[in-house]
Design a protein around this motif. Structure first.
Motif, PDB file in Angstrom:
ATOM      1  N   LEU A 219      43.826 -14.345  13.034  1.00  0.00           N
ATOM      2  CA  LEU A 219      43.621 -14.354  14.204  1.00  0.00           C
ATOM      3  C   LEU A 219      42.463 -13.471  14.650  1.00  0.00           C
ATOM      4  CD1 LEU A 219      47.296 -14.699  15.594  1.00  0.00           C
ATOM      5  CD2 LEU A 219      45.607 -16.622  14.771  1.00  0.00           C
ATOM      6  N   GLN A 220      42.690 -12.038  14.220  1.00  0.00           N
ATOM      7  CA  GLN A 220      41.559 -11.033  14.260  1.00  0.00           C
ATOM      8  C   GLN A 220      40.391 -11.449  13.673  1.00  0.00           C
ATOM      9  OE1 GLN A 220      44.819  -8.445  13.517  1.00  0.00           O
ATOM     10  NE2 GLN A 220      43.324  -6.940  14.197  1.00  0.00           N
ATOM     11  N   ILE A 221      40.246 -12.088  12.501  1.00  0.00           N
ATOM     12  CA  ILE A 221      39.130 -12.492  11.705  1.00  0.00           C
ATOM     13  C   ILE A 221      38.193 -13.439  12.628  1.00  0.00           C
ATOM     14  CG2 ILE A 221      38.214 -13.308   9.556  1.00  0.00           C
ATOM     15  CD1 ILE A 221      40.441 -11.642   8.030  1.00  0.00           C
ATOM     16  N   ASP A 222      39.088 -14.395  12.861  1.00  0.00           N
ATOM     17  CA  ASP A 222      38.364 -15.455  13.586  1.00  0.00           C
ATOM     18  C   ASP A 222      37.801 -15.205  15.043  1.00  0.00           C
ATOM     19  OD1 ASP A 222      38.624 -17.562  11.585  1.00  0.00           O
ATOM     20  OD2 ASP A 222      40.308 -18.738  12.392  1.00  0.00           O
ATOM     21  N   ALA A 223      38.623 -14.116  15.591  1.00  0.00           N
ATOM     22  CA  ALA A 223      38.165 -13.671  16.700  1.00  0.00           C
ATOM     23  C   ALA A 223      36.811 -12.828  16.541  1.00  0.00           C
ATOM     24  CB  ALA A 223      39.099 -12.894  17.502  1.00  0.00           C
ATOM     25  N   TRP A 224      36.848 -12.008  15.427  1.00  0.00           N
ATOM     26  CA  TRP A 224      35.716 -11.402  15.256  1.00  0.00           C
ATOM     27  C   TRP A 224      34.555 -12.452  14.925  1.00  0.00           C
ATOM     28  CZ3 TRP A 224      32.043 -11.526  11.420  1.00  0.00           C
ATOM     29  CH2 TRP A 224      31.188 -10.577  11.438  1.00  0.00           C
ATOM     30  N   VAL A 225      34.814 -13.358  14.257  1.00  0.00           N
ATOM     31  CA  VAL A 225      33.855 -14.604  13.791  1.00  0.00           C
ATOM     32  C   VAL A 225      33.194 -15.118  15.173  1.00  0.00           C
ATOM     33  CG1 VAL A 225      33.396 -16.568  12.903  1.00  0.00           C
ATOM     34  CG2 VAL A 225      34.581 -14.987  11.407  1.00  0.00           C
ATOM     35  N   LEU A 226      34.009 -15.611  16.107  1.00  0.00           N
ATOM     36  CA  LEU A 226      33.585 -16.086  17.459  1.00  0.00           C
ATOM     37  C   LEU A 226      32.691 -15.149  18.004  1.00  0.00           C
ATOM     38  CD1 LEU A 226      33.789 -18.389  19.383  1.00  0.00           C
ATOM     39  CD2 LEU A 226      36.019 -17.285  20.171  1.00  0.00           C
TER      40      LEU A 226
END
Ligand code: C2E
Ligand code: CA
Ligand code: CA
Ligand code: CA
Length: 277
Positions: free
Chosen positions: A87-94
């Protein structure tokens, strides 16, 4: 082989230990990577088959590990998905993809779209709001963001999924169905979900033009997409025979090593967006 006298059990335990400690090593590494921003994005161009123009790019994550070098997503996304770290990784990616979109938008790039991969774990009722916040934080024009989702997300509670997708598309964000043809769901979902683009999985592109089954499947997906007024893109296009076949069948867009490997943002600007700088 199981040897009740002991040897094989010892071997098994050692293997298991290695994989558990390997997992823990990765997991603690990922926590540190999030804190210290060790991730970065590469961008692989998506090309319009008819005009040859670059229409957009898929953002692909990499991890610059301080000891182990550059790590590919297949090495760490599965572990991240088993924990909440995805969740944190995908938030960073976005956030990173939107920041880059803003840079290109400000440089005068037009009619361009950045696609971000969304993991099934992230596909929840709060996703539309998180996307809206990212778009307004970076002041991205509508139409600059695309999400690549997979069939596994469509198999959750169908009503929820339709509601989430509709809220996302209402923001002007488009949806592409990634790895199309590899999932297990029925084709009926194509009728119910607001999907813009079908993305033919690389496994069906690989055997073109010699493998009759791959040719049949790729043509069928292109035909289906056209009939249903979806756009269709082929991923993993590596040679000109594959390109010629897809072009003949009427595929809209292609992505793959034939045209370009994923590039860092600077190189991408240099090579792909020359006319704008
Ligand atoms: P995917 O979404 O199917 O992405 C396409 C993969 O195929 C990428 O691998 C890309 O580098 C590779 N590829 C592109 N063209 C060619 C080609 O012509 N030949 C071959 N052999 N490969 C090609 P990559 O970057 O290693 O990513 C692997 C997978 O990791 C992605 O598969 C996606 O499922 C996941 N992933 C990547 N970035 C992210 C991310 O930011 N978030 C999430 N949740 N998943 C990500
Ligand atoms: Ca993808
Ligand atoms: Ca894909
Ligand atoms: Ca794939």
């Amino acid at each position: 082989q199981i040897d009740k006298a002991g040897g094989s059990y010892t071997f098994y335990d050692a293997e298991m230990n290695r994989s558990i400690s390997g997992r823990m090593y990765l997991e603690s590494g990922l926590r540190r990577a999030l804190q210290r921003e060790e991730f970065f994005l590469l961008y692989q161009p998506k090309l319009d088959v008819r005009s040859g123009k670059v229409l957009g790019a898929e953002a692909l994550i990499r991890w610059a590990h301080p000891q182990d070098g550059i790590i590919a997503p297949n090495e760490f996304i599965p572990v991240a998905e088993e924990t909440n770290l995805i969740l944190q990784i995908d938030a960073w990616v976005l956030d990173a993809a939107c920041a880059q979109a803003k840079i290109w938008q400000s440089a005068g790039v037009q009619a361009f779209r950045i696609a971000v991969n969304v993991s099934a774990r992230e596909f929840t009722v709060s996703l539309p709001e998180r996307i809206e916040q990212a778009l307004s934080k970076h002041q991205i024009s509508s139409g600059w963001l695309e999400l690549e989702i997979t069939e596994s997300m469509l198999m959750q509670n169908a009503d929820d999924v339709v509601a989430i997708m509709s809220q996302i598309t209402a923001l002007g964000v488009t949806l592409a169905l990634d790895d199309f043809g590899t999932g297990f769901s029925s084709l009926s979902y194509l009728k119910r979900f607001p999907i813009d683009t079908l993305k033919i999985d690389r496994s069906f592109i690989q055997g073109i033009p010699d493998d009759a089954d791959d040719c049949a499947i790729a043509s069928a997906i292109i035909g289906l997409a056209k009939q249903m007024k979806h756009k269709v893109i082929a991923e993993g296009v590596e040679n000109s025979e594959q390109f010629a076949f897809l072009q003949k069948m009427g595929c809209d867009e292609i992505q793959g090593y034939l045209f370009s490997r994923p590039l860092d943002a600077e190189k991408f600007s240099e090579v792909m967006l020359r006319s704008f700088s």
